[in-house]
Scaffold this motif. Structure first.
Motif, PDB file in Angstrom:
ATOM      1  N   HIS A 190      -8.688   5.302 -11.216  1.00 21.23           N
ATOM      2  CA  HIS A 190      -9.914   5.895 -10.104  1.00 21.23           C
ATOM      3  C   HIS A 190      -9.362   6.952  -9.578  1.00 21.23           C
ATOM      4  O   HIS A 190      -8.846   7.987 -10.039  1.00 21.23           O
ATOM      5  N   ASP A 191      -8.996   6.944  -8.290  1.00 22.30           N
ATOM      6  CA  ASP A 191      -8.559   8.077  -7.286  1.00 22.30           C
ATOM      7  C   ASP A 191      -7.045   8.296  -7.688  1.00 22.30           C
ATOM      8  O   ASP A 191      -6.115   7.585  -8.098  1.00 22.30           O
ATOM      9  N   ALA A 192      -6.898   9.706  -7.707  1.00 21.67           N
ATOM     10  CA  ALA A 192      -5.377  10.261  -8.234  1.00 21.67           C
ATOM     11  C   ALA A 192      -4.934  11.245  -7.172  1.00 21.67           C
ATOM     12  O   ALA A 192      -5.951  11.903  -6.586  1.00 21.67           O
ATOM     13  N   GLY A 193      -3.769  11.377  -7.042  1.00 24.21           N
ATOM     14  CA  GLY A 193      -3.280  12.380  -5.896  1.00 24.21           C
ATOM     15  C   GLY A 193      -1.713  12.393  -5.787  1.00 24.21           C
ATOM     16  O   GLY A 193      -1.040  11.353  -6.228  1.00 24.21           O
ATOM     17  N   TYR A 194      -1.262  13.171  -4.667  1.00 21.69           N
ATOM     18  CA  TYR A 194       0.199  13.240  -4.598  1.00 21.69           C
ATOM     19  C   TYR A 194       0.719  12.748  -3.354  1.00 21.69           C
ATOM     20  O   TYR A 194      -0.119  12.918  -2.296  1.00 21.69           O
ATOM     21  N   SER A 248      -6.040  11.549   1.122  1.00 15.45           N
ATOM     22  CA  SER A 248      -4.834  10.725   0.178  1.00 15.45           C
ATOM     23  C   SER A 248      -4.331   9.584   0.736  1.00 15.45           C
ATOM     24  O   SER A 248      -3.633   8.975   0.083  1.00 15.45           O
ATOM     25  N   ALA A 249      -4.654   9.251   2.035  1.00 11.11           N
ATOM     26  CA  ALA A 249      -3.985   8.171   2.536  1.00 11.11           C
ATOM     27  C   ALA A 249      -4.099   7.035   1.806  1.00 11.11           C
ATOM     28  O   ALA A 249      -3.461   5.892   1.691  1.00 11.11           O
ATOM     29  N   ASN A 250      -5.206   6.739   1.443  1.00 17.01           N
ATOM     30  CA  ASN A 250      -5.879   5.465   0.481  1.00 17.01           C
ATOM     31  C   ASN A 250      -4.828   5.350  -0.819  1.00 17.01           C
ATOM     32  O   ASN A 250      -4.701   4.064  -1.088  1.00 17.01           O
ATOM     33  N   LEU A 251      -4.094   6.372  -1.184  1.00 17.14           N
ATOM     34  CA  LEU A 251      -3.225   6.100  -2.289  1.00 17.14           C
ATOM     35  C   LEU A 251      -1.952   5.059  -2.088  1.00 17.14           C
ATOM     36  O   LEU A 251      -1.432   4.454  -2.859  1.00 17.14           O
ATOM     37  N   HIS A 293      -5.287  -1.986  12.892  1.00 18.20           N
ATOM     38  CA  HIS A 293      -5.554  -1.564  11.454  1.00 18.20           C
ATOM     39  C   HIS A 293      -4.170  -0.752  11.052  1.00 18.20           C
ATOM     40  O   HIS A 293      -3.429  -0.524  11.640  1.00 18.20           O
ATOM     41  N   GLY A 294      -4.110  -0.656   9.555  1.00 16.23           N
ATOM     42  CA  GLY A 294      -3.337  -0.248   8.945  1.00 16.23           C
ATOM     43  C   GLY A 294      -3.381   0.598   7.703  1.00 16.23           C
ATOM     44  O   GLY A 294      -3.339   0.186   6.503  1.00 16.23           O
ATOM     45  N   MET A 295      -4.145   1.755   7.972  1.00 13.24           N
ATOM     46  CA  MET A 295      -4.685   2.703   6.987  1.00 13.24           C
ATOM     47  C   MET A 295      -3.925   2.778   5.805  1.00 13.24           C
ATOM     48  O   MET A 295      -4.230   2.869   4.838  1.00 13.24           O
ATOM     49  N   ALA A 296      -2.531   3.492   5.899  1.00 14.15           N
ATOM     50  CA  ALA A 296      -2.017   3.776   5.078  1.00 14.15           C
ATOM     51  C   ALA A 296      -0.568   2.690   4.855  1.00 14.15           C
ATOM     52  O   ALA A 296       0.348   2.920   4.498  1.00 14.15           O
ATOM     53  N   GLY A 297      -0.901   1.603   5.362  1.00 13.31           N
ATOM     54  CA  GLY A 297       0.169   0.518   5.456  1.00 13.31           C
ATOM     55  C   GLY A 297       1.126   0.476   6.313  1.00 13.31           C
ATOM     56  O   GLY A 297       2.109  -0.223   6.452  1.00 13.31           O
ATOM     57  N   GLN A 298       0.712   1.456   7.477  1.00 10.82           N
ATOM     58  CA  GLN A 298       1.813   1.430   8.556  1.00 10.82           C
ATOM     59  C   GLN A 298       1.223   0.912   9.793  1.00 10.82           C
ATOM     60  O   GLN A 298      -0.074   0.820   9.861  1.00 10.82           O
ATOM     61  N   PRO A 299       2.028   0.805  10.793  1.00 12.89           N
ATOM     62  CA  PRO A 299       1.193   0.088  12.279  1.00 12.89           C
ATOM     63  C   PRO A 299       0.154   1.119  12.606  1.00 12.89           C
ATOM     64  O   PRO A 299       0.493   2.165  12.485  1.00 12.89           O
ATOM     65  N   GLY A 300      -0.931   0.693  13.199  1.00 13.57           N
ATOM     66  CA  GLY A 300      -2.033   1.573  13.516  1.00 13.57           C
ATOM     67  C   GLY A 300      -3.027   1.065  14.318  1.00 13.57           C
ATOM     68  O   GLY A 300      -3.269  -0.254  14.598  1.00 13.57           O
ATOM     69  N   PHE A 301      -3.925   1.891  14.894  1.00 11.41           N
ATOM     70  CA  PHE A 301      -5.082   1.465  15.854  1.00 11.41           C
ATOM     71  C   PHE A 301      -6.110   2.369  15.369  1.00 11.41           C
ATOM     72  O   PHE A 301      -5.886   3.631  15.439  1.00 11.41           O
TER      73      PHE A 301
END
Length: 454
Positions: A381-385, A244-247, A201-209
């Motif tokens: 839609h979603d907004a954040g920093y 906020s990771a989805n941003l 998976h890559g939840m925030a666009g980074q390598p992941g599991f």
């Protein structure tokens, strides 16, 4: 019997009235808000490796039986032609008119056994279709910890490892090379003597599991990861940063579901408990609930759609495909205007709506106006920093002619008139300039999010 959505709408007069003035408490992720601080925690999935606990805020709908795959194919716009055990996909559903119900992650666990994981909107829809239709299926729902009975544990633990050091950490904690695994495919590992299933998976666009298994094993697996993670600068991430990771990956987590009108929705709203209707926030207002509906194309779900099978809403969705007009983008908000809006809290007079950090959403469904030359050209839609970019940004769907990077638009922030939601204080609307950027905003996420790598 609990009140249904249909009864609640009849009581207040309209779906918009029900959602805009919902008295539900703010949605929270029921895990530790911050282990250190959300800024450093945000940076971890970009610079080292982050451990996030997903065990408590999502709902699992386990679907099994000889007709389980047929039900999913009948309700999902995705292709299921090659959907095998140990595969997963971003499941997307639309209503009969081709408007978006929602999305969730679908795991193929075993023959005729699936787990649909995410927000409850699309899970409810699939369960209703299954229970009211001619399907030989069974459902087991494991609600998130806010809806679960006190003292009741989740059925599964679910942890996310994200960041450039995730692969090295996985090899350390498992004691073996990680086998090549395509994006959204699963593999099994052994951690501290315990078998663990993993989704690439890559939840925030980074390598992941994404690691999951029976709840009883969760603490042992977590402890082993933390112990092995010291040399890789592992950072524990709390709910503030996680939300906020989805941003960065440009996923819109909770678009308003198109369930309040159209074919079959009367029966569905009678079945659906009012507590799962959600809440509506933002500067966009209309008495017509259908003005809030989106198509999958508005959110960039083109890649998920396959017309290789029949499904609810197929004919209508084909018409939407030929008439698509909006594009998902990132809007980077003007720093001076964000500063000015926050500064009103320290000045005499009625202030602007408070902009929370790192996530500024104040309803389940956040819908703010996007203007160009004073005319509506889309919704935000979603907004954040985003700490790593040092920008305040939102995900938006804008008309194609305004979607070119560098285009200047305006976001209207705040409600008029103010709704009565508990999270809404007395405030005035303000306009905030914004610049269109690609979605995802991060070039790394755009170029690497779905690569077929470990």
């Amino acid at each position: 019997m609990p009140e249904s959505v249909s009864e609640a709408i009849a009581r207040v007069g309209s779906p918009v009235e029900l959602l805009r003035n919902s008295q539900a408490r703010p949605t929270i992720f029921p895990v530790t808000p911050e282990f250190s601080n959300w800024r450093s925690e945000q940076l971890a999935w970009r610079d080292s490796v982050a451990l996030l606990d997903q065990s408590h805020h999502m709902t699992d709908l386990f679907i099994s039986g000889p007709d389980a795959l047929r039900l999913l194919s009948d309700t999902g716009v995705n292709s299921f032609a090659n959907f095998r055990v140990d595969n997963a996909k971003q499941f997307v559903a639309v209503n009969h008119e081709g408007y978006l119900i929602g999305d969730a992650i679908l795991f193929n666990l075993a023959e005729n056994s699936f787990d649909l994981v995410g927000w409850f909107m699309v899970l409810d829809w699939v369960q209703f279709i299954g229970e009211s239709g001619d399907y030989d299926v069974t459902f087991e729902r494991d609600a998130n910890s806010l809806m679960r009975q006190p003292g009741e544990n989740p059925k599964l633990y679910r942890y996310e490892l994200q960041g450039p050091n995730a692969l090295a950490l996985m090899e350390k904690v498992t004691g073996a090379p990680v086998p090549p695994t395509k994006f959204f495919h699963m593999a099994s590992f052994t951690i501290d003597g315990i078998e663990v299933r993993s989704l690439r998976h890559g939840m925030a666009g980074q390598p992941g599991f994404e690691l999951f298994g029976p709840w009883k094993d969760g603490e042992s697996v977590r402890s082993a990861i933390i112990s092995a993670g010291e040399e890789f600068d592992l950072v524990l991430v709390g709910s503030k940063a996680y939300s906020s990771a989805n941003l960065e990956s440009a996923w819109v987590p909770s678009p308003l579901p198109a369930i309040f009108s159209g074919e079959g929705t009367d029966e569905y709203l009678e079945w659906l408990p009012a507590g799962r209707a959600g809440s509506l926030a933002g500067s966009f207002t209309s008495d017509n609930i259908e003005d809030y509906y989106l198509t999958p194309y508005d959110l960039g779900y083109d890649r998920n759609i396959s017309f290789d099978h029949d499904f609810i809403g197929r004919a209508a969705l084909e018409r939407h495909a030929s008439a698509r007009r909006r594009t998902k983008v990132t809007l980077v908000w003007n720093a001076d205007d964000v500063d000015a809006a926050q500064r009103t809290l320290l000045e005499p007079g009625l202030p602007a709506k408070y902009i929370d950090f790192p996530k500024a959403r104040y309803g389940v469904y956040q819908v703010d106006r996007v203007l160009s030359g004073g005319e509506d050209v889309g919704i935000s839609h979603d907004a954040g920093y985003i700490t790593g970019e040092q920008v305040f940004a939102s995900l938006a769907s804008v008309d194609a002619e305004h979607a070119e990077p560098g285009t200047e638009v305006t976001v209207v922030w705040g409600e008029h008139p103010n709704s009565t939601k508990p999270v809404v204080e007395a405030h005035r609307q303000v306009e905030i300039r914004a610049t269109v950027y690609p979605a995802p905003y991060s070039s790394f996420a755009r170029e690497n999010y779905r690569t077929n790598q470990v």
